[in-house]
Design an enzyme around this catalytic site. Structure first.
Site, PDB file in Angstrom:
ATOM      1  N   ASP A  64       0.868  -1.175   0.000  1.00 51.18           N
ATOM      2  CA  ASP A  64       0.000   0.000   0.000  1.00 51.18           C
ATOM      3  C   ASP A  64       0.901   1.219   0.000  1.00 51.18           C
ATOM      4  O   ASP A  64       1.654   1.441   0.952  1.00 51.18           O
ATOM      5  CB  ASP A  64      -0.896  -0.022   1.243  1.00 51.18           C
ATOM      6  CG  ASP A  64      -1.836   1.174   1.314  1.00 51.18           C
ATOM      7  OD1 ASP A  64      -1.757   2.060   0.436  1.00 51.18           O
ATOM      8  OD2 ASP A  64      -2.637   1.226   2.271  1.00 51.18           O
ATOM      9  N   ASN A  91       3.110   7.187  -9.762  1.00 50.84           N
ATOM     10  CA  ASN A  91       1.933   7.038 -10.614  1.00 50.84           C
ATOM     11  C   ASN A  91       0.645   6.725  -9.859  1.00 50.84           C
ATOM     12  O   ASN A  91      -0.441   6.865 -10.405  1.00 50.84           O
ATOM     13  CB  ASN A  91       2.218   5.919 -11.644  1.00 50.84           C
ATOM     14  CG  ASN A  91       0.996   5.505 -12.423  1.00 50.84           C
ATOM     15  OD1 ASN A  91       0.415   6.299 -13.162  1.00 50.84           O
ATOM     16  ND2 ASN A  91       0.578   4.256 -12.249  1.00 50.84           N
ATOM     17  N   SER A 138       0.246  13.602 -12.763  1.00 51.86           N
ATOM     18  CA  SER A 138      -0.831  14.464 -12.295  1.00 51.86           C
ATOM     19  C   SER A 138      -2.071  14.160 -13.135  1.00 51.86           C
ATOM     20  O   SER A 138      -2.362  13.008 -13.424  1.00 51.86           O
ATOM     21  CB  SER A 138      -0.423  15.933 -12.386  1.00 51.86           C
ATOM     22  OG  SER A 138      -1.443  16.770 -11.909  1.00 51.86           O
ATOM     23  N   SER A 139      -2.786  15.172 -13.555  1.00 49.72           N
ATOM     24  CA  SER A 139      -4.006  14.987 -14.345  1.00 49.72           C
ATOM     25  C   SER A 139      -4.459  16.336 -14.873  1.00 49.72           C
ATOM     26  O   SER A 139      -4.148  17.387 -14.282  1.00 49.72           O
ATOM     27  CB  SER A 139      -5.109  14.388 -13.463  1.00 49.72           C
ATOM     28  OG  SER A 139      -6.366  14.459 -14.103  1.00 49.72           O
ATOM     29  N   TYR A 152      -9.388  14.822  -5.503  1.00 48.51           N
ATOM     30  CA  TYR A 152      -8.598  14.344  -6.634  1.00 48.51           C
ATOM     31  C   TYR A 152      -7.934  15.511  -7.367  1.00 48.51           C
ATOM     32  O   TYR A 152      -6.717  15.546  -7.547  1.00 48.51           O
ATOM     33  CB  TYR A 152      -9.469  13.550  -7.598  1.00 48.51           C
ATOM     34  CG  TYR A 152      -8.709  12.999  -8.784  1.00 48.51           C
ATOM     35  CD1 TYR A 152      -7.948  11.848  -8.663  1.00 48.51           C
ATOM     36  CD2 TYR A 152      -8.753  13.638 -10.034  1.00 48.51           C
ATOM     37  CE1 TYR A 152      -7.244  11.339  -9.756  1.00 48.51           C
ATOM     38  CE2 TYR A 152      -8.053  13.141 -11.116  1.00 48.51           C
ATOM     39  CZ  TYR A 152      -7.300  11.993 -10.980  1.00 48.51           C
ATOM     40  OH  TYR A 152      -6.597  11.509 -12.058  1.00 48.51           O
ATOM     41  N   LYS A 156      -3.902  16.670  -7.311  1.00 48.40           N
ATOM     42  CA  LYS A 156      -3.207  16.606  -8.594  1.00 48.40           C
ATOM     43  C   LYS A 156      -2.577  17.967  -8.919  1.00 48.40           C
ATOM     44  O   LYS A 156      -1.480  18.034  -9.478  1.00 48.40           O
ATOM     45  CB  LYS A 156      -4.168  16.179  -9.705  1.00 48.40           C
ATOM     46  CG  LYS A 156      -4.571  14.716  -9.644  1.00 48.40           C
ATOM     47  CD  LYS A 156      -3.379  13.776  -9.706  1.00 48.40           C
ATOM     48  CE  LYS A 156      -3.792  12.322  -9.842  1.00 48.40           C
ATOM     49  NZ  LYS A 156      -2.633  11.389  -9.865  1.00 48.40           N
TER      50      LYS A 156
END
Length: 253
Positions: A64, A91, A138-139, A152, A156
């Site tokens: 984890d 990631n 990231s995103s 989220y 990010k």
């Protein structure tokens, strides 16, 4: 183009599925040795066997990423297995989009601190490398408000800031740090596959937002990550590379 990855040693978190798996496979095709982790012991064992069958060196471990001691131990073991560490790819995400406190805590421990702890544990090995590179995933949700606004998207965004700070702080030690921000990425068993089956209206709406008419693939994201991690990108540091097929409209200066 020869990316110069042959003989380099990489650690990748979340390496059994989707973008992470594509990153591991691409690094290995380019000649790098890779240590990877994921939560599922079964998935790790299967991935390790499959990857080794290609003739490359791959070392999997189940853990984890939000467990600080387990993460630190994995990095130490990976460095021992590989003979050092040149590349770190953070990631893993909790993929928490709820507004509840538990989601915020999960995102902080997994997305944010998972990356921070991974980098800190690997830093002594990176400092000894002649081709050290950090890439955090990231995103596009980190730079635009979308349905993932909340934990989220917030973390990010924080990852981009953190990684750019690393680039400045570690440049003198020859360590590069960059971020890749994927757009919507479709693969079997992935989030968008689940949304397509469970919430087809959301999937249809998301698909319509992209002018290319499709979502990205894990391989397209991995190509960007592996390039930034490679010596071919030796003067690129402190950047956030958006790979989204023109999904987002914000101008990056």
């Amino acid at each position: 183009m020869d990316l110069g990855l042959k003989g380099l040693r990489a650690v990748v978190s979340g390496g059994t599925k989707g973008i992470g798996r594509a990153i591991v496979e691409t690094l290995m095709r380019e000649g790098a040795d890779v240590a990877f982790c994921a939560r599922s012991e079964k998935d790790v064992a299967a991935a390790e066997e499959n990857l080794r069958s290609t003739g490359g060196r791959a070392f999997g471990r189940s853990l984890d990423i939000a467990d600080p001691e387990a993460l630190k131990a994995w990095i130490a073991q990976a460095a021992s297995d590989l003979g050092g560490i040149d590349i770190v790819v953070a990631n893993v995400s909790a993929l928490a989009i709820g507004a509840d406190e538990t989601s915020w805590k999960q995102s902080f421990e997994t997305d944010m601190m998972g990356c921070v702890r991974m980098v800190e544990a690997a830093k002594p090995f990176l400092e000894a490398s002649k081709a050290a590179a950090i890439v955090s995933i990231s995103s596009v949700s980190g730079r635009e408000i979308d349905f993932a606004a909340g934990p989220y998207g917030a973390f990010k965004a924080a990852l981009i800031h953190y990684t750019q700070g690393l680039a400045y702080q570690l440049a003198g030690k020859g360590i590069r740090a960059n971020t890749v921000s994927p757009g919507n990425t479709y693969f079997e068993g992935g989030v968008w596959n689940q949304i397509k089956d469970g919430n087809p209206e959301l999937y249809k709406t998301a698909l319509a937002l992209n002018p290319t008419g499709r979502m990205g693939t894990p391989q397209e994201m991995a190509n960007a990550v592996v390039f930034l991690a490679s010596p071919a990108a030796s003067f690129i540091t402190g950047t956030n590379l958006v790979v989204d097929g023109a999904l987002t409209r914000g101008v990056q200066f």
